[in-house]
Design an enzyme around this catalytic site. Structure first.
Site, PDB file in Angstrom:
ATOM      1  N   ASP A  38      64.779 -61.503   2.512  1.00 28.73           N
ATOM      2  CA  ASP A  38      63.754 -61.656   3.537  1.00 28.73           C
ATOM      3  C   ASP A  38      64.337 -61.643   4.942  1.00 28.73           C
ATOM      4  O   ASP A  38      65.532 -61.863   5.129  1.00 28.73           O
ATOM      5  CB  ASP A  38      63.025 -62.978   3.324  1.00 28.73           C
ATOM      6  N   ASP A  50      66.504 -68.136   5.663  1.00 26.82           N
ATOM      7  CA  ASP A  50      67.145 -68.202   4.345  1.00 26.82           C
ATOM      8  C   ASP A  50      67.650 -66.833   3.919  1.00 26.82           C
ATOM      9  O   ASP A  50      68.750 -66.702   3.388  1.00 26.82           O
ATOM     10  CB  ASP A  50      66.149 -68.713   3.294  1.00 26.82           C
ATOM     11  N   ASP A  92      63.688 -63.818   7.076  1.00 22.18           N
ATOM     12  CA  ASP A  92      63.715 -65.184   7.624  1.00 22.18           C
ATOM     13  C   ASP A  92      65.118 -65.794   7.555  1.00 22.18           C
ATOM     14  O   ASP A  92      66.081 -65.131   7.168  1.00 22.18           O
ATOM     15  CB  ASP A  92      62.704 -66.072   6.876  1.00 22.18           C
ATOM     16  N   GLU A 110      66.947 -61.532  -3.632  1.00 21.37           N
ATOM     17  CA  GLU A 110      66.921 -62.982  -3.514  1.00 21.37           C
ATOM     18  C   GLU A 110      65.660 -63.518  -4.202  1.00 21.37           C
ATOM     19  O   GLU A 110      64.573 -63.011  -3.984  1.00 21.37           O
ATOM     20  CB  GLU A 110      66.907 -63.332  -2.025  1.00 21.37           C
TER      21      GLU A 110
END
Ligand code: 0RA
Length: 649
Positions: A513, A517, A515, A440
Site C-alpha cells: 500500500d 505501513d 500508506d 503485503e
C-alpha cells in the site's frame, strides 16, 4: 595529486610543444546526435544527467590542477543548467594548428577522443564522462559559453546541437575574475525527458566535493516551487565522506584512518572507519567516477587489508599459532572505506563500465595499504585492538551462520525443492517471462491470486513486518519464516551463496500500500534485497508496483491515472471532461478486477524499476532508514517526505 601529469596542459603560443602530432583528429558533432547513446550511455534520465556531470567534470579538472576553488551549479526556471567555475577559462585565442578556430570553438564544437585537446592536455580527467563539453553542446537545443580570461569577458552562443550563432566576441571587461560559465538547455528532441532531478544532482555534487578536498560546490534550484540551495565544502575530503557515511551508524571508534601514496603517474587515497554493524561499505572511485563494480584498486586494498590485520593479530597474540587466519569478510564486517584513485587513462570495464581494469593500480594500492595501514595500526593500538576483536567476532559469526544455513538447507527450505506453502506459483518454468508478486497482507494476497495470470505470475503473501535485516546478522535472519519463504520462492540462495543465474522469476515485484505501513514493508524488503541479494537489485530484477492514484469514467470506460501529473495531463488533453475523479483505495480494498487492471495486467500497469546508481548513497539511505539512529531516520523522512524515493529509483 598527480602533479606531473596535470601540469602538462595545453599552453598558449607557438613555442610550447603544442604540435600537430599531439593533436587528435578533430571531428564535428554529427556522430553524437546520430548515436547519443554511444557518448552518454542513454537518452533517458541517466544520459540527461550525464550532461551536467560532463560540464562539472571539466570544472573539477581545473580544480584538481589547482586553478579553481568553487563551482556553482544552477538549475534555471527556464529548464537550463548553468555551471560556473573560477578556473582559468577555456583558451580564447586561435589554435596554432587551426588558425580559424579558437580554443573555445574546439572545446565546444569538435569531438576529441581521450585526453582533452590531445596528449598535452589533461591526462587525469574523468574517463567515462571525459567525452568533452562538445558532446553536451551537440545534445543541447541551446548553449551559451562565457569565458573570463585575460581581463576580458568573452561570449559565444550555439543552437540546435552546436551550430554557432556568431563568433566568439568580447562583451566587456573582466577585471579580477577568471573562469568559465556554461549554460545549456538539453535538446527535447533527443532526450525522453528534459527535467533534471534535484536530488540526483545534489547527491553527485556532494560526492564530488568529498572527493576533492576544499573544493566548494554550490547547488541552486531556481525552478518554480522548488527553491533550494546547498553548499558542499569538505576540508577533510574523503575522511569527511567516511564520517558522513557512518553518521547514521554507531562508529566503533572516533578516529577516521587515512593514508595516501603515489608513484610517477598514479595516486591512491584511502579513508576508513569501522562501525558496530555487520555490513561492508567499501566504495571506490577512479578519477572521481564511482567504480561500483570494483576492480583492481579494490582488489589491492582487500588483499592487503586481510594480510595486514592477520599479521597484526598474530604479532599481538590475538590469533594463536593454531588458529586459522581471519577471512577478508570477517575483517570487513562494519568497515566503511573510501578508496579514491587517480590515474592516466583509466580502463573502465564490466557490465556497466564501472569496474577499473588497470593492473598497475592494484600493486600501488596493495603496497600503500600494506605499508600505511600497518603503520596506522601500530600508531593506534587501541583502535587496532578493537578492529582485531571485531574481526574475530566476525569469524565466529561466520561459522555460526554457516551452521544455521546448513541446518535450514537440510530442512530443504532454501534449495527450491521445498517451496513455501503460501507461495501461489505460476505454471511457466521459463524465468524470463515469470513474475513474483510479493504482497503485503493476506486479503491483498487473495485478490492478487485471483487477478494474476496463472501462467506467468506467482504470488507470495507476506504477513506483517518482516525482520529488520539492517539490525540482524545472517544467522538470525535465516530463522525468520517470512525471510525463509522469500529465499526459497526466489530459489537462488542468499548472501554469498546467492546465484543470480538461478532466480525463478526475472521480475520480483513488491506490492504494498501507499500508506505508512506499506512503505515500511517496502523499505524492509528493498533493504533485504539490497543487502542479501544485491545482484538482484544491480541486475534490475526488483520492481515496485505503482497502483494509480485516480480513476475516472470516459463514457463507459474506466480510465486510471497514475498520479497528479497524469491527472493534469489528462485534463489538459480533455478540457471538456466533466466526470469526477475517484481517489483509489489501498491494495487491500481493491477487488480482483481493479487490482488486475491497475497493478498486475502487463499491458496496463506501471512498475518502478529499482536501480542503484550511487551505491554509497543507497548504502547510506539503507542505514538511515533501517539502522539504529532514530533521530537521523526521522530527519531523513521529514526531508524526503515529498519525494519518497528509495535507492535513487
Ligand atoms: C582547455 C585548456 C585549458 C582549460 C580548459 C580547456 C577548460 C575547460 C573548461 C570547461 C569548463 N570549465 C573549464 N575550464 C577550463 C587550460 C587553459 C590554460 O592553460 O590556461
Amino acid at each position: 595529486m598527480v602533479q606531473a601529469a596535470q601540469k602538462t596542459r595545453l599552453k598558449q603560443g607557438p613555442e610550447d610543444g603544442y604540435s600537430t602530432s599531439s593533436m587528435r583528429i578533430l571531428e564535428g558533432l554529427e556522430p553524437v546526435r546520430k548515436r547519443p547513446g554511444m557518448y552518454i550511455g542513454s537518452t533517458g534520465p541517466t544520459g540527461l544527467h550525464h550532461l551536467i556531470w560532463e560540464v562539472v567534470d571539466n570544472s573539477v579538472d581545473e580544480a584538481m590542477a589547482g586553478h579553481c576553488s568553487r563551482i556553482d551549479v544552477t538549475l534555471g526556471e527556464d529548464g537550463s543548467c548553468c555551471v560556473v567555475d573560477d578556473g582559468r577559462g577555456i583558451p580564447t585565442d586561435p589554435h596554432p594548428d587551426y588558425p580559424d578556430l579558437t580554443g573555445v570553438d574546439i572545446a565546444l564544437t569538435k569531438l576529441h577522443g581521450g585526453g582533452k585537446f590531445g596528449d598535452g592536455g589533461y591526462k587525469v580527467s574523468g574517463g567515462l564522462h571525459g567525452v568533452g563539453v562538445s558532446v553536451v553542446n551537440a545534445l543541447s537545443s541551446r548553449l551559451i559559453v562565457d569565458v573570463y580570461r585575460d581581463g576580458k569577458h568573452f561570449n559565444v552562443e550555439y543552437a540546435k546541437g552546436g551550430v554557432p550563432q556568431g563568433k566568439l566576441k568580447v562583451l566587456g571587461d573582466a577585471k579580477n575574475r577568471s573562469g568559465t560559465t556554461i549554460t545549456f538547455w538539453p535538446d527535447p528532441t533527443i532526450f525522453e525527458e528534459i527535467e533534471f532531478r534535484a536530488q540526483t544532482v545534489v547527491e553527485r555534487l556532494q560526492v564530488m566535493a568529498f572527493l576533492n578536498r576544499n573544493l566548494e560546490i554550490r547547488f541552486f534550484d531556481r525552478r518554480k516551487g522548488r527553491l533550494q540551495s546547498e553548499t558542499f565544502k569538505y576540508s577533510g575530503g574523503i575522511s569527511d565522506y567516511v564520517k558522513h557515511l557512518n553518521l547514521s551508524k554507531e562508529a566503533l571508534f572516533k578516529k577516521v584512518g587515512y593514508f595516501t601514496q603515489s608513484d610517477a603517474d598514479q595516486e591512491v587515497e584511502v579513508a576508513f572507519q569501522w562501525n558496530t554493524g555487520y555490513y561492508e561499505g567499501i566504495h571506490s572511485y577512479a578519477n572521481g567516477i564511482a567504480t561500483t563494480e570494483g576492480g583492481m584498486h579494490e582488489e589491492g586494498f582487500r588483499k592487503a587489508l586481510t594480510n595486514v590485520v592477520n599479521k597484526y593479530s598474530r604479532q599481538k597474540g590475538s590469533l594463536k599459532e593454531k588458529d586459522e587466519n581471519l577471512l577478508g569478510e570477517d575483517i570487513r564486517e562494519g568497515l566503511t572505506a573510501i578508496i579514491s584513485v587517480r590515474l592516466r587513462e583509466p580502463q573502465f570495464e564490466g557490465q556497466t563500465k564501472s569496474k577499473l581494469g588497470n593492473v598497475s593500480i592494484r600493486s600501488l594500492v596493495e603496497r600503500a595499504t600494506n605499508e600505511k595501514l600497518t603503520e596506522w595500526l601500530d600508531e593506534n593500538p587501541r583502535e587496532a585492538n578493537q578492529i582485531v576483536q571485531k574481526s574475530i567476532q566476525g569469524a565466529r559469526a561466520r561459522i555460526a551462520a554457516r551452521q544455521a544455513r546448513d541446518l535450514t538447507r537440510r530442512k530443504s527450505a532454501l534449495d527450491g525443492a521445498g517451496l513455501p506453502g503460501k507461495l501461489v506459483d505460476c505454471s511457466s518454468r521459463d524465468a524470463r517471462e515469470t513474475e513474483l508478486f510479493i504482497v503485503e497482507g493476506n486479503s491483498a494476497g487473495g485478490s492478487a491470486k485471483d487477478a494474476r495470470n496463472p501462467r506467468t505470475q506467482a504470488v507470495l503473501p507476506i504477513r506483517g513486518k518482516i525482520l529488520n535485516v539492517e539490525r540482524a546478522r545472517l544467522d538470525k535472519m535465516l530463522r525468520n519464516t517470512e525471510i525463509q519463504a522469500l529465499i526459497s520462492a526466489i530459489g537462488a540462495g542468499v548472501a554469498d551463496d546467492f546465484d543470480a543465474a538461478k532466480i525463478r522469476y526475472h521480475k520480483i515485484i513488491i506490492l504494498a500500500d501507499a500508506d505508512v505501513d506499506g512503505s515500511h514493508i517496502r523499505t524492509l524488503l528493498l533493504t533485504f534485497f539490497y543487502r542479501q541479494m544485491k545482484a538482484l537489485v544491480e541486475n534490475g530484477n526488483v520492481f515496485v508496483a505503482q497502483p494509480p492514484l485516480y480513476s475516472t469514467l470516459v463514457g463507459k470506460e474506466k480510465v486510471y491515472l497514475k498520479d497528479d501529473n497524469a491527472k493534469a495531463d489528462f485534463l489538459s488533453k480533455n478540457p471538456n471532461h466533466k466526470n469526477e475523479f475517484q481517489r483509489l483505495k489501498g491494495l487491500g480494498e481493491m477487488d480482483f478486477s481493479e487490482l488486475r487492471d491497475t497493478t498486475m495486467e502487463i499491458s496496463k500497469r506501471s512498475l518502478l524499476r529499482i536501480e542503484v546508481e550511487q551505491a554509497a548513497i543507497a548504502d547510506e539511505i539503507c542505514s538511515v532508514l533501517m539502522g539504529d539512529d532514530v533521530e537521523s531516520r526521522r530527519s531523513f523522512i521529514q526531508q524526503n517526505a515529498k519525494d519518497v524515493r528509495f535507492l535513487d529509483i
